[in-house]
Design a protein around this motif. Structure first.
Motif, mmCIF file in Angstrom:
data_model
loop_
_atom_site.group_PDB
_atom_site.id
_atom_site.type_symbol
_atom_site.label_atom_id
_atom_site.label_comp_id
_atom_site.label_asym_id
_atom_site.label_seq_id
_atom_site.Cartn_x
_atom_site.Cartn_y
_atom_site.Cartn_z
ATOM 1 N N ASP A 58 17.483 64.255 20.279
ATOM 2 C CA ASP A 58 17.620 65.362 19.325
ATOM 3 C C ASP A 58 16.909 65.106 17.996
ATOM 4 N N GLY A 59 16.267 63.954 17.860
ATOM 5 C CA GLY A 59 15.503 63.679 16.647
ATOM 6 C C GLY A 59 16.172 62.690 15.713
ATOM 7 N N ALA A 60 17.381 62.241 16.025
ATOM 8 C CA ALA A 60 18.056 61.264 15.170
ATOM 9 C C ALA A 60 17.371 59.904 15.308
ATOM 10 N N ILE A 61 17.061 59.290 14.168
ATOM 11 C CA ILE A 61 16.446 57.952 14.143
ATOM 12 C C ILE A 61 17.384 57.017 13.376
ATOM 13 N N HIS A 62 17.619 55.858 13.929
ATOM 14 C CA HIS A 62 18.430 54.849 13.248
ATOM 15 C C HIS A 62 17.645 53.541 13.230
ATOM 16 N N VAL A 63 17.862 52.768 12.164
ATOM 17 C CA VAL A 63 17.313 51.404 12.103
ATOM 18 C C VAL A 63 18.480 50.466 11.817
ATOM 19 N N TRP A 64 18.588 49.425 12.635
ATOM 20 C CA TRP A 64 19.685 48.459 12.475
ATOM 21 C C TRP A 64 19.105 47.062 12.288
ATOM 22 N N LYS A 65 19.981 46.186 11.752
ATOM 23 C CA LYS A 65 19.665 44.767 11.713
ATOM 24 C C LYS A 65 20.296 44.105 12.928
ATOM 25 N N LEU A 66 19.605 43.153 13.482
ATOM 26 C CA LEU A 66 20.167 42.350 14.565
ATOM 27 C C LEU A 66 20.294 40.912 14.086
ATOM 28 N N ALA A 73 19.124 52.238 7.959
ATOM 29 C CA ALA A 73 18.553 53.552 7.663
ATOM 30 C C ALA A 73 18.906 54.503 8.789
ATOM 31 N N SER A 74 18.944 55.793 8.452
ATOM 32 C CA SER A 74 19.227 56.818 9.452
ATOM 33 C C SER A 74 18.698 58.141 8.929
ATOM 34 N N TRP A 75 17.984 58.873 9.745
ATOM 35 C CA TRP A 75 17.485 60.173 9.330
ATOM 36 C C TRP A 75 17.205 61.014 10.570
ATOM 37 N N LYS A 76 16.855 62.252 10.345
ATOM 38 C CA LYS A 76 16.582 63.158 11.446
ATOM 39 C C LYS A 76 15.117 63.553 11.397
ATOM 40 N N SER A 77 14.426 63.309 12.504
ATOM 41 C CA SER A 77 13.032 63.725 12.589
ATOM 42 C C SER A 77 12.990 65.227 12.869
ATOM 43 N N GLY A 78 11.873 65.844 12.573
ATOM 44 C CA GLY A 78 11.812 67.298 12.649
ATOM 45 C C GLY A 78 11.851 67.882 14.041
ATOM 46 N N ALA A 79 11.398 67.126 15.029
ATOM 47 C CA ALA A 79 11.283 67.663 16.388
ATOM 48 C C ALA A 79 11.949 66.686 17.353
ATOM 49 N N PRO A 80 12.296 67.168 18.553
ATOM 50 C CA PRO A 80 12.884 66.248 19.531
ATOM 51 C C PRO A 80 11.982 65.040 19.779
ATOM 52 N N THR A 105 6.189 56.553 9.839
ATOM 53 C CA THR A 105 7.088 56.424 8.694
ATOM 54 C C THR A 105 7.283 54.942 8.404
ATOM 55 N N ASP A 106 7.901 54.660 7.259
ATOM 56 C CA ASP A 106 8.338 53.277 7.051
ATOM 57 C C ASP A 106 9.745 53.135 7.650
ATOM 58 N N PRO A 107 10.316 51.940 7.676
ATOM 59 C CA PRO A 107 11.616 51.774 8.341
ATOM 60 C C PRO A 107 12.772 52.462 7.620
ATOM 61 N N ALA A 108 12.502 52.982 6.416
ATOM 62 C CA ALA A 108 13.533 53.741 5.723
ATOM 63 C C ALA A 108 13.389 55.238 5.979
ATOM 64 N N GLY A 109 12.375 55.607 6.754
ATOM 65 C CA GLY A 109 12.178 57.020 7.080
ATOM 66 C C GLY A 109 11.208 57.729 6.160
ATOM 67 N N LYS A 110 10.573 56.999 5.240
ATOM 68 C CA LYS A 110 9.618 57.644 4.333
ATOM 69 C C LYS A 110 8.340 57.987 5.101
ATOM 70 N N PHE A 111 7.968 59.256 5.009
ATOM 71 C CA PHE A 111 6.804 59.747 5.747
ATOM 72 C C PHE A 111 5.515 59.100 5.234
#
Lengths: 323, 209
Positions: A58-66, A73-80, A105-111
Protein backbone atom coordinates in the motif's frame (compact mmCIF):
# COMPACT_ATOMS: atom_id res chain seq x y z
CA UNK A 1 8.47 -7.64 -7.61
CA UNK A 2 9.17 -10.06 -10.42
CA UNK A 3 6.45 -11.89 -12.30
CA UNK A 4 7.49 -14.94 -10.37
CA UNK A 5 7.38 -13.00 -7.15
CA UNK A 6 3.93 -11.68 -8.00
CA UNK A 7 2.83 -15.27 -8.57
CA UNK A 8 4.34 -16.27 -5.27
CA UNK A 9 2.72 -13.41 -3.42
CA UNK A 10 -0.64 -14.64 -4.60
CA UNK A 11 0.32 -18.14 -3.61
CA UNK A 12 1.41 -17.07 -0.18
CA UNK A 13 -1.91 -15.43 0.47
CA UNK A 14 -3.34 -18.89 0.02
CA UNK A 15 -0.65 -20.44 2.18
CA UNK A 16 -1.10 -18.08 5.05
CA UNK A 17 -4.74 -18.89 5.29
CA UNK A 18 -3.98 -22.59 5.05
CA UNK A 19 -1.28 -23.17 7.62
CA UNK A 20 -1.13 -22.75 11.34
CA UNK A 21 1.91 -21.16 12.91
CA UNK A 22 4.76 -23.59 13.34
CA UNK A 23 8.22 -23.17 14.74
CA UNK A 24 11.23 -22.51 12.58
CA UNK A 25 13.91 -25.16 12.45
CA UNK A 26 16.35 -25.00 15.32
CA UNK A 27 19.35 -23.95 13.26
CA UNK A 28 17.97 -20.46 12.79
CA UNK A 29 18.24 -17.95 15.63
CA UNK A 30 15.51 -15.38 15.92
CA UNK A 31 17.00 -11.88 16.10
CA UNK A 32 13.86 -9.82 16.41
CA UNK A 33 10.18 -9.80 15.53
CA UNK A 34 8.69 -6.51 14.43
CA UNK A 35 4.98 -5.80 14.42
CA UNK A 36 3.75 -3.59 11.63
CA UNK A 37 0.25 -2.33 10.88
CA UNK A 38 0.68 -3.31 7.24
CA UNK A 39 1.91 -6.56 5.83
CA UNK A 40 5.49 -5.99 4.66
CA UNK A 41 5.98 -7.53 1.24
CA UNK A 42 9.64 -6.76 0.61
CA UNK A 43 12.70 -5.82 2.67
CA UNK A 44 16.16 -4.65 1.77
CA UNK A 45 19.20 -4.56 4.04
CA UNK A 46 21.35 -1.43 3.76
CA UNK A 47 24.74 -3.08 3.43
CA UNK A 48 26.41 -3.45 6.80
CA UNK A 49 25.03 -0.22 8.25
CA UNK A 50 22.63 -2.10 10.51
CA UNK A 51 19.61 -0.56 8.78
CA UNK A 52 16.89 -2.51 7.01
CA UNK A 53 14.05 -1.03 4.98
CA UNK A 54 10.69 -2.65 4.43
CA UNK A 55 7.75 -1.78 2.20
CA UNK A 56 4.13 -2.77 2.13
CA UNK A 57 2.18 -2.93 -1.09
CA UNK A 58 0.00 0.00 0.00
CA UNK A 59 3.02 2.32 -0.08
CA UNK A 60 4.04 2.24 3.59
CA UNK A 61 7.84 2.37 4.01
CA UNK A 62 9.60 1.65 7.29
CA UNK A 63 13.29 1.73 8.22
CA UNK A 64 14.47 -0.17 11.29
CA UNK A 65 17.73 -0.77 13.09
CA UNK A 66 18.93 -4.32 13.48
CA UNK A 67 19.16 -6.28 15.64
CA UNK A 68 17.10 -4.09 17.98
CA UNK A 69 14.16 -3.65 15.61
CA UNK A 70 13.89 0.02 16.59
CA UNK A 71 12.02 2.00 13.96
CA UNK A 72 14.02 4.98 12.72
CA UNK A 73 11.74 6.25 9.97
CA UNK A 74 8.31 5.62 8.51
CA UNK A 75 6.41 7.30 5.70
CA UNK A 76 3.94 6.62 2.93
CA UNK A 77 5.05 6.57 -0.67
CA UNK A 78 2.66 8.04 -3.21
CA UNK A 79 1.88 4.89 -5.16
CA UNK A 80 1.63 1.18 -4.39
CA UNK A 81 5.15 -0.15 -3.90
CA UNK A 82 6.25 -3.11 -5.99
CA UNK A 83 10.04 -3.16 -5.40
CA UNK A 84 12.53 -1.83 -2.89
CA UNK A 85 16.32 -1.65 -2.58
CA UNK A 86 18.65 0.05 -0.16
CA UNK A 87 22.16 1.07 -1.22
CA UNK A 88 25.02 -0.70 0.52
CA UNK A 89 26.16 2.50 2.24
CA UNK A 90 22.65 3.16 3.53
CA UNK A 91 22.53 6.51 1.77
CA UNK A 92 19.68 5.82 -0.63
CA UNK A 93 16.49 3.86 -0.95
CA UNK A 94 15.12 3.03 -4.41
CA UNK A 95 11.36 2.55 -4.32
CA UNK A 96 9.76 1.06 -7.42
CA UNK A 97 6.02 1.45 -7.79
CA UNK A 98 3.08 0.03 -9.68
CA UNK A 99 2.95 3.13 -11.88
CA UNK A 100 6.35 2.42 -13.41
CA UNK A 101 8.39 4.99 -11.51
CA UNK A 102 11.39 4.67 -9.21
CA UNK A 103 11.84 7.21 -6.43
CA UNK A 104 15.19 7.73 -4.74
CA UNK A 105 14.96 8.87 -1.14
CA UNK A 106 17.29 8.98 1.81
CA UNK A 107 16.62 6.55 4.70
CA UNK A 108 14.52 9.20 6.42
CA UNK A 109 12.20 9.42 3.43
CA UNK A 110 13.52 12.70 2.04
CA UNK A 111 12.91 12.78 -1.69
CA UNK A 112 16.05 12.92 -3.86
CA UNK A 113 14.86 12.23 -7.42
CA UNK A 114 12.53 10.15 -9.50
CA UNK A 115 12.96 8.13 -12.71
CA UNK A 116 10.03 7.39 -15.01
CA UNK A 117 10.82 3.88 -16.17
CA UNK A 118 7.85 2.38 -17.97
CA UNK A 119 4.10 2.17 -18.12
CA UNK A 120 4.28 -1.17 -16.33
CA UNK A 121 4.93 -1.87 -12.66
CA UNK A 122 8.55 -1.93 -11.57
CA UNK A 123 9.31 -5.53 -10.67
CA UNK A 124 12.79 -5.31 -9.20
CA UNK A 125 15.44 -2.77 -8.26
CA UNK A 126 19.03 -3.43 -7.22
CA UNK A 127 21.93 -1.15 -6.36
CA UNK A 128 25.48 -1.93 -7.41
CA UNK A 129 27.56 -2.43 -4.27
CA UNK A 130 29.48 0.81 -4.94
CA UNK A 131 26.21 2.72 -5.37
CA UNK A 132 27.09 3.94 -8.85
CA UNK A 133 24.37 2.04 -10.70
CA UNK A 134 20.78 1.06 -10.13
CA UNK A 135 19.25 -1.80 -12.08
CA UNK A 136 15.52 -1.54 -12.68
CA UNK A 137 13.39 -4.33 -14.10
CA UNK A 138 9.80 -4.61 -15.26
CA UNK A 139 8.08 -7.78 -16.32
CA UNK A 140 7.56 -6.61 -19.88
CA UNK A 141 10.91 -5.10 -20.80
CA UNK A 142 14.62 -5.70 -20.26
CA UNK A 143 16.45 -4.29 -17.27
CA UNK A 144 17.55 -0.67 -17.41
CA UNK A 145 20.71 0.62 -15.77
CA UNK A 146 20.47 4.08 -14.22
CA UNK A 147 22.93 6.35 -12.48
CA UNK A 148 21.19 7.09 -9.19
CA UNK A 149 23.46 10.08 -8.60
CA UNK A 150 22.59 11.93 -11.79
CA UNK A 151 19.22 10.46 -12.71
CA UNK A 152 20.52 9.55 -16.17
CA UNK A 153 19.86 6.24 -17.86
CA UNK A 154 23.08 4.39 -18.63
CA UNK A 155 21.79 1.48 -20.72
CA UNK A 156 18.90 -0.77 -21.55
CA UNK A 157 19.84 -4.43 -21.52
CA UNK A 158 18.45 -7.09 -23.85
CA UNK A 159 15.99 -9.97 -23.93
CA UNK A 160 14.49 -11.77 -26.90
CA UNK A 161 11.08 -11.12 -25.36
CA UNK A 162 9.58 -10.13 -22.01
CA UNK A 163 11.70 -8.93 -19.11
CA UNK A 164 14.04 -10.24 -16.44
CA UNK A 165 13.13 -12.14 -13.33
CA UNK A 166 16.23 -11.32 -11.30
CA UNK A 167 19.32 -9.13 -11.47
CA UNK A 168 22.53 -9.00 -9.42
CA UNK A 169 25.78 -7.05 -9.48
CA UNK A 170 29.25 -8.47 -9.00
CA UNK A 171 30.76 -7.60 -5.61
CA UNK A 172 33.16 -5.12 -7.27
CA UNK A 173 30.26 -3.59 -9.28
CA UNK A 174 32.04 -4.33 -12.56
CA UNK A 175 29.44 -6.77 -13.92
CA UNK A 176 25.68 -7.13 -13.85
CA UNK A 177 23.97 -10.47 -14.44
CA UNK A 178 20.34 -10.97 -15.40
CA UNK A 179 18.09 -14.03 -15.26
CA UNK A 180 15.75 -13.45 -18.15
CA UNK A 181 12.23 -14.68 -18.82
CA UNK A 182 13.30 -15.88 -22.28
CA UNK A 183 15.36 -18.41 -20.22
CA UNK A 184 18.77 -16.87 -21.04
CA UNK A 185 21.35 -15.77 -18.49
CA UNK A 186 23.14 -12.64 -19.64
CA UNK A 187 26.19 -10.93 -18.17
CA UNK A 188 27.06 -7.32 -19.00
CA UNK A 189 29.71 -4.85 -18.08
CA UNK A 190 28.74 -1.76 -16.13
CA UNK A 191 28.05 0.14 -19.36
CA UNK A 192 25.47 -2.41 -20.44
CA UNK A 193 27.70 -4.11 -23.02
CA UNK A 194 26.90 -7.82 -23.27
CA UNK A 195 29.94 -9.88 -22.27
CA UNK A 196 28.57 -13.40 -22.05
CA UNK A 197 25.33 -15.35 -22.16
CA UNK A 198 24.09 -18.84 -21.42
CA UNK A 199 21.11 -20.28 -23.28
CA UNK A 200 21.20 -23.84 -22.00
CA UNK A 201 18.27 -23.47 -19.63
CA UNK A 202 14.94 -24.71 -20.95
CA UNK A 203 12.73 -23.40 -18.16
CA UNK A 204 12.62 -19.91 -16.73
CA UNK A 205 15.34 -18.89 -14.27
CA UNK A 206 13.91 -16.94 -11.34
CA UNK A 207 16.98 -16.00 -9.32
CA UNK A 208 20.60 -15.08 -9.95
CA UNK A 209 23.31 -14.31 -7.40
CA UNK A 210 27.05 -13.68 -7.71
CA UNK A 211 29.43 -15.69 -5.58
CA UNK A 212 31.74 -13.45 -3.49
CA UNK A 213 34.65 -14.13 -5.86
CA UNK A 214 32.72 -12.34 -8.62
CA UNK A 215 33.74 -15.03 -11.09
CA UNK A 216 30.67 -17.26 -10.86
CA UNK A 217 26.94 -16.81 -10.64
CA UNK A 218 24.41 -19.19 -9.16
CA UNK A 219 21.06 -19.52 -10.90
CA UNK A 220 17.86 -21.08 -9.59
CA UNK A 221 14.58 -21.50 -11.39
CA UNK A 222 11.69 -23.58 -12.62
CA UNK A 223 14.04 -26.50 -13.28
CA UNK A 224 14.20 -26.98 -9.49
CA UNK A 225 17.97 -26.90 -9.27
CA UNK A 226 20.90 -24.55 -8.89
CA UNK A 227 23.25 -24.02 -11.81
CA UNK A 228 26.72 -22.55 -11.37
CA UNK A 229 27.89 -20.52 -14.37
CA UNK A 230 31.12 -18.74 -15.16
CA UNK A 231 30.62 -14.97 -15.05
CA UNK A 232 33.51 -14.60 -17.47
CA UNK A 233 32.25 -16.63 -20.41
CA UNK A 234 28.73 -17.64 -19.34
CA UNK A 235 29.51 -21.34 -19.57
CA UNK A 236 27.85 -23.88 -17.31
CA UNK A 237 30.26 -25.14 -14.66
CA UNK A 238 27.88 -27.61 -13.08
CA UNK A 239 24.37 -28.25 -11.83
CA UNK A 240 23.42 -29.45 -8.39
CA UNK A 241 21.05 -32.40 -7.92
CA UNK A 242 17.42 -31.37 -8.35
CA UNK A 243 15.20 -30.43 -5.45
CA UNK A 244 11.54 -31.45 -5.48
CA UNK A 245 10.24 -27.97 -6.28
CA UNK A 246 10.95 -24.93 -8.46
CA UNK A 247 13.25 -22.32 -6.94
CA UNK A 248 11.81 -18.82 -6.86
CA UNK A 249 14.55 -17.02 -4.99
CA UNK A 250 18.18 -17.81 -4.24
CA UNK A 251 21.09 -15.88 -2.76
CA UNK A 252 24.68 -16.92 -2.21
CA UNK A 253 25.70 -16.45 1.45
CA UNK A 254 28.89 -14.54 2.34
CA UNK A 255 30.93 -17.73 2.74
CA UNK A 256 30.40 -18.34 -0.99
CA UNK A 257 29.62 -22.01 -0.52
CA UNK A 258 26.08 -21.87 0.78
CA UNK A 259 22.92 -20.72 -0.98
CA UNK A 260 19.64 -19.78 0.65
CA UNK A 261 16.64 -20.52 -1.55
CA UNK A 262 12.87 -20.37 -1.57
CA UNK A 263 10.88 -23.17 -3.18
CA UNK A 264 7.19 -23.51 -3.87
CA UNK A 265 5.52 -26.66 -5.11
CA UNK A 266 4.26 -25.63 -8.52
CA UNK A 267 1.63 -28.34 -8.64
CA UNK A 268 -0.23 -27.74 -5.43
CA UNK A 269 1.10 -24.43 -4.11
CA UNK A 270 0.79 -26.15 -0.75
CA UNK A 271 4.44 -26.83 0.02
CA UNK A 272 6.59 -23.83 0.66
CA UNK A 273 10.13 -24.16 1.96
CA UNK A 274 13.36 -22.32 2.58
CA UNK A 275 16.46 -24.38 1.93
CA UNK A 276 20.18 -24.08 2.57
CA UNK A 277 22.33 -25.63 -0.15
CA UNK A 278 25.99 -26.40 0.16
CA UNK A 279 27.68 -25.94 -3.19
CA UNK A 280 30.74 -27.85 -2.02
CA UNK A 281 28.99 -31.00 -0.87
CA UNK A 282 25.78 -30.79 -2.95
CA UNK A 283 23.81 -31.22 0.27
CA UNK A 284 20.63 -29.31 0.95
CA UNK A 285 18.35 -29.07 3.95
CA UNK A 286 15.19 -27.18 4.77
CA UNK A 287 15.60 -24.47 7.35
CA UNK A 288 12.03 -23.23 7.61
CA UNK A 289 8.58 -24.69 7.47
CA UNK A 290 5.42 -23.75 5.68
CA UNK A 291 3.41 -20.79 6.85
CA UNK A 292 6.20 -18.27 6.73
CA UNK A 293 7.19 -16.37 3.64
CA UNK A 294 10.82 -15.51 2.96
CA UNK A 295 10.83 -11.92 1.78
CA UNK A 296 14.42 -10.84 2.10
CA UNK A 297 18.00 -11.58 2.90
CA UNK A 298 21.06 -9.57 3.84
CA UNK A 299 23.98 -9.10 6.20
CA UNK A 300 24.01 -6.93 9.28
CA UNK A 301 26.86 -5.01 10.84
CA UNK A 302 28.88 -7.97 12.06
CA UNK A 303 28.58 -9.67 8.66
CA UNK A 304 25.95 -11.92 10.10
CA UNK A 305 23.69 -13.24 7.32
CA UNK A 306 20.03 -12.74 8.11
CA UNK A 307 16.81 -13.70 6.43
CA UNK A 308 13.42 -12.12 6.88
CA UNK A 309 10.07 -13.82 6.99
CA UNK A 310 6.58 -12.45 7.29
CA UNK A 311 4.05 -14.41 9.26
CA UNK A 312 0.31 -14.82 9.01
CA UNK A 313 -0.21 -12.02 11.55
CA UNK A 314 1.90 -9.69 9.34
CA UNK A 315 4.77 -9.65 11.82
CA UNK A 316 8.22 -9.42 10.32
CA UNK A 317 10.96 -11.60 11.78
CA UNK A 318 14.71 -11.40 11.24
CA UNK A 319 16.55 -14.71 11.62
CA UNK A 320 20.30 -15.18 11.95
CA UNK A 321 21.65 -17.88 9.70
CA UNK A 322 24.35 -19.85 11.50
CA UNK A 323 27.81 -20.57 10.12
CA UNK B 1 -8.03 17.40 -38.94
CA UNK B 2 -6.11 19.17 -41.72
CA UNK B 3 -2.77 17.76 -42.71
CA UNK B 4 -0.10 19.35 -44.84
CA UNK B 5 1.00 17.49 -47.96
CA UNK B 6 4.31 16.56 -46.35
CA UNK B 7 2.52 15.14 -43.30
CA UNK B 8 0.10 13.22 -45.49
CA UNK B 9 2.92 11.76 -47.54
CA UNK B 10 4.76 10.77 -44.42
CA UNK B 11 1.71 9.16 -42.82
CA UNK B 12 0.70 7.39 -46.03
CA UNK B 13 4.17 5.93 -46.40
CA UNK B 14 4.20 4.88 -42.76
CA UNK B 15 0.91 3.09 -43.26
CA UNK B 16 2.06 1.42 -46.45
CA UNK B 17 -0.42 3.37 -48.59
CA UNK B 18 2.39 4.73 -50.72
CA UNK B 19 5.67 3.30 -51.76
CA UNK B 20 6.73 6.32 -53.79
CA UNK B 21 5.83 9.97 -53.69
CA UNK B 22 3.99 10.30 -56.98
CA UNK B 23 2.30 13.55 -57.94
CA UNK B 24 -0.91 12.90 -56.04
CA UNK B 25 -3.39 15.58 -55.08
CA UNK B 26 -3.68 16.27 -51.36
CA UNK B 27 -7.34 15.22 -51.48
CA UNK B 28 -6.39 11.83 -52.96
CA UNK B 29 -3.67 11.41 -50.37
CA UNK B 30 -6.07 12.28 -47.57
CA UNK B 31 -8.62 9.77 -48.85
CA UNK B 32 -6.00 7.06 -49.12
CA UNK B 33 -4.76 7.81 -45.63
CA UNK B 34 -8.26 7.80 -44.14
CA UNK B 35 -9.07 4.53 -45.89
CA UNK B 36 -5.95 2.91 -44.49
CA UNK B 37 -6.61 4.32 -41.04
CA UNK B 38 -9.89 2.39 -40.99
CA UNK B 39 -8.01 -0.87 -41.30
CA UNK B 40 -5.63 -0.16 -38.45
CA UNK B 41 -5.84 -2.64 -35.61
CA UNK B 42 -5.17 -2.09 -31.95
CA UNK B 43 -2.15 -4.11 -30.77
CA UNK B 44 -3.04 -7.07 -28.60
CA UNK B 45 -2.60 -6.08 -24.94
CA UNK B 46 0.43 -7.59 -23.24
CA UNK B 47 0.27 -9.70 -20.13
CA UNK B 48 2.79 -11.44 -17.92
CA UNK B 49 4.94 -14.24 -19.28
CA UNK B 50 5.53 -16.37 -16.27
CA UNK B 51 6.22 -18.36 -14.50
CA UNK B 52 6.53 -21.57 -16.49
CA UNK B 53 7.61 -20.78 -20.03
CA UNK B 54 9.78 -23.53 -21.52
CA UNK B 55 12.07 -23.10 -24.49
CA UNK B 56 12.34 -25.46 -27.49
CA UNK B 57 8.74 -26.64 -27.49
CA UNK B 58 7.90 -28.94 -30.41
CA UNK B 59 5.85 -27.74 -33.36
CA UNK B 60 2.70 -29.66 -32.69
CA UNK B 61 -0.73 -28.21 -33.36
CA UNK B 62 -2.41 -31.21 -31.71
CA UNK B 63 -1.51 -30.56 -28.10
CA UNK B 64 -4.38 -32.73 -26.89
CA UNK B 65 -3.47 -36.38 -27.00
CA UNK B 66 -6.22 -38.96 -27.61
CA UNK B 67 -7.91 -39.79 -24.34
CA UNK B 68 -6.71 -36.68 -22.50
CA UNK B 69 -9.29 -35.76 -19.87
CA UNK B 70 -10.89 -32.34 -19.94
CA UNK B 71 -13.07 -30.36 -22.31
CA UNK B 72 -11.51 -30.47 -25.80
CA UNK B 73 -10.63 -27.03 -27.09
CA UNK B 74 -9.69 -25.67 -30.49
CA UNK B 75 -8.16 -22.20 -30.73
CA UNK B 76 -7.83 -20.48 -34.08
CA UNK B 77 -6.61 -17.07 -35.10
CA UNK B 78 -4.42 -15.02 -37.34
CA UNK B 79 -1.40 -12.87 -36.68
CA UNK B 80 -1.72 -9.30 -37.98
CA UNK B 81 0.34 -6.19 -37.96
CA UNK B 82 -1.32 -3.11 -36.52
CA UNK B 83 -1.62 -1.96 -40.15
CA UNK B 84 -3.99 -4.84 -40.69
CA UNK B 85 -1.59 -6.93 -42.73
CA UNK B 86 -1.23 -10.65 -42.16
CA UNK B 87 2.16 -11.67 -40.83
CA UNK B 88 3.64 -14.86 -42.28
CA UNK B 89 6.49 -16.66 -40.50
CA UNK B 90 5.47 -15.38 -37.08
CA UNK B 91 6.52 -17.72 -34.27
CA UNK B 92 3.63 -18.39 -31.90
CA UNK B 93 4.67 -20.16 -28.69
CA UNK B 94 1.81 -21.47 -26.57
CA UNK B 95 1.77 -23.16 -23.17
CA UNK B 96 -0.89 -23.97 -20.63
CA UNK B 97 -1.82 -26.28 -17.79
CA UNK B 98 -3.73 -29.50 -18.23
CA UNK B 99 -7.37 -29.66 -17.16
CA UNK B 100 -6.29 -29.98 -13.51
CA UNK B 101 -4.21 -26.82 -13.52
CA UNK B 102 -0.80 -28.52 -13.71
CA UNK B 103 2.04 -27.39 -15.98
CA UNK B 104 4.29 -30.04 -17.46
CA UNK B 105 7.78 -28.98 -16.35
CA UNK B 106 9.50 -32.24 -17.24
CA UNK B 107 8.22 -32.58 -20.79
CA UNK B 108 6.27 -30.58 -23.37
CA UNK B 109 2.68 -31.65 -22.85
CA UNK B 110 0.43 -28.68 -23.65
CA UNK B 111 3.32 -26.73 -25.07
CA UNK B 112 3.85 -25.94 -28.73
CA UNK B 113 5.67 -23.61 -31.08
CA UNK B 114 3.83 -22.81 -34.31
CA UNK B 115 4.94 -20.86 -37.38
CA UNK B 116 2.30 -18.96 -39.32
CA UNK B 117 2.02 -19.64 -43.05
CA UNK B 118 1.43 -16.93 -45.66
CA UNK B 119 -2.14 -16.35 -44.53
CA UNK B 120 -1.01 -15.66 -40.95
CA UNK B 121 -3.26 -18.39 -39.57
CA UNK B 122 -2.59 -20.51 -36.54
CA UNK B 123 -4.65 -23.26 -34.96
CA UNK B 124 -4.16 -25.76 -32.19
CA UNK B 125 -6.21 -28.35 -30.35
CA UNK B 126 -5.97 -28.68 -26.61
CA UNK B 127 -8.16 -28.93 -23.53
CA UNK B 128 -9.63 -26.16 -21.44
CA UNK B 129 -6.88 -25.36 -18.92
CA UNK B 130 -7.65 -25.92 -15.26
CA UNK B 131 -7.63 -23.48 -12.39
CA UNK B 132 -4.75 -23.55 -9.95
CA UNK B 133 -4.44 -21.94 -6.54
CA UNK B 134 -2.07 -19.14 -7.44
CA UNK B 135 -4.11 -17.90 -10.39
CA UNK B 136 -7.69 -16.80 -10.45
CA UNK B 137 -8.64 -17.59 -14.03
CA UNK B 138 -8.09 -20.27 -16.64
CA UNK B 139 -5.60 -19.02 -19.20
CA UNK B 140 -3.31 -19.93 -22.08
CA UNK B 141 0.08 -18.25 -22.43
CA UNK B 142 1.37 -16.79 -25.71
CA UNK B 143 4.76 -15.49 -26.78
CA UNK B 144 4.69 -14.22 -30.36
CA UNK B 145 7.71 -13.02 -32.29
CA UNK B 146 8.20 -11.95 -35.91
CA UNK B 147 11.06 -10.12 -37.60
CA UNK B 148 10.48 -6.36 -37.58
CA UNK B 149 7.81 -6.49 -34.87
CA UNK B 150 7.85 -6.03 -31.14
CA UNK B 151 7.60 -9.37 -29.34
CA UNK B 152 4.17 -9.91 -27.82
CA UNK B 153 3.74 -11.78 -24.55
CA UNK B 154 0.12 -12.19 -23.56
CA UNK B 155 -2.52 -14.56 -22.21
CA UNK B 156 -5.88 -15.77 -23.52
CA UNK B 157 -8.82 -15.99 -21.12
CA UNK B 158 -12.27 -17.49 -21.53
CA UNK B 159 -15.57 -15.67 -21.11
CA UNK B 160 -17.07 -18.92 -19.81
CA UNK B 161 -14.66 -19.05 -16.86
CA UNK B 162 -16.83 -19.58 -13.74
CA UNK B 163 -14.86 -16.84 -12.02
CA UNK B 164 -16.62 -14.29 -14.23
CA UNK B 165 -20.09 -15.53 -13.18
CA UNK B 166 -21.37 -14.91 -16.70
CA UNK B 167 -20.33 -11.25 -16.71
CA UNK B 168 -16.75 -10.92 -17.96
CA UNK B 169 -17.26 -7.21 -18.70
CA UNK B 170 -17.70 -6.55 -15.03
CA UNK B 171 -15.74 -9.36 -13.45
CA UNK B 172 -12.58 -9.70 -15.54
CA UNK B 173 -10.86 -7.53 -12.92
CA UNK B 174 -11.15 -10.38 -10.44
CA UNK B 175 -7.88 -11.68 -11.87
CA UNK B 176 -5.28 -8.94 -11.32
CA UNK B 177 -3.20 -10.28 -14.19
CA UNK B 178 -5.91 -9.68 -16.80
CA UNK B 179 -4.67 -6.43 -18.24
CA UNK B 180 -7.56 -5.89 -20.66
CA UNK B 181 -11.08 -7.13 -21.27
CA UNK B 182 -9.89 -7.69 -24.86
CA UNK B 183 -8.03 -10.79 -23.72
CA UNK B 184 -11.22 -12.50 -22.52
CA UNK B 185 -12.70 -14.28 -25.52
CA UNK B 186 -16.10 -15.84 -26.19
CA UNK B 187 -16.30 -19.61 -26.21
CA UNK B 188 -18.64 -21.51 -28.50
CA UNK B 189 -19.50 -25.18 -28.36
CA UNK B 190 -19.05 -26.97 -31.67
CA UNK B 191 -19.88 -30.47 -32.90
CA UNK B 192 -22.48 -33.06 -32.13
CA UNK B 193 -23.14 -34.15 -28.55
CA UNK B 194 -20.86 -37.18 -28.91
CA UNK B 195 -17.91 -35.17 -30.15
CA UNK B 196 -18.28 -31.72 -28.76
CA UNK B 197 -15.48 -29.23 -28.28
CA UNK B 198 -15.06 -25.64 -27.23
CA UNK B 199 -13.91 -23.21 -29.91
CA UNK B 200 -12.22 -19.88 -29.38
CA UNK B 201 -10.90 -17.30 -31.79
CA UNK B 202 -7.94 -15.20 -30.73
CA UNK B 203 -6.44 -12.77 -33.23
CA UNK B 204 -2.99 -11.46 -32.43
CA UNK B 205 -1.88 -7.98 -33.47
CA UNK B 206 1.80 -7.04 -33.36
CA UNK B 207 3.30 -3.58 -33.41
CA UNK B 208 6.09 -2.79 -35.84
CA UNK B 209 9.46 -2.01 -34.27
Amino acid sequence: MTGAARWITTAVAVLISSFAHRAMAEDLRKLVTISTPEKISTVSVCGTTGLVAGAAHDGAIHVWKLPSGEQVASWKSGAPVSALACSFDGKWLAIGDEDGAVKITDPAGKFVRMFAIAHAAVDNVAFAPDGSLLAVGTHENPVQLWNPGTGLRVAELHTDFSGSTSVDFAPDSSLVATADADTAIRIYDRNGKLKASYTGLLLEPFAISFRPNGKEVVVGGADSTLSILSAEDGQLIRRLPKSPDPIFNAVVLPDGDRVLSLQVDAATVRNFSVTLWNLGTNERRDVAVAGKHLIGYGEISNHQPVMFTVDSDSSLTAWAIPD
Amino acid sequence: MRLARRELLSKCMALGVLTSTANLLPSALAAAWQEKEKSRLAPTPASELGPFYKRLAPSNSAMRAPGDPGMPLVVTGQVFSSRGELIPSAIVEIWQTNHEGLYDLDGYHYRTKLTTPADGNYEFSSVMPGHYPARVCQHIHYAVTAPGYRPLVTQLYFATDPVFEGDPDKNFVRDPLITSRELVRPVTLVGDPKDIHAAVKFELVLEAM
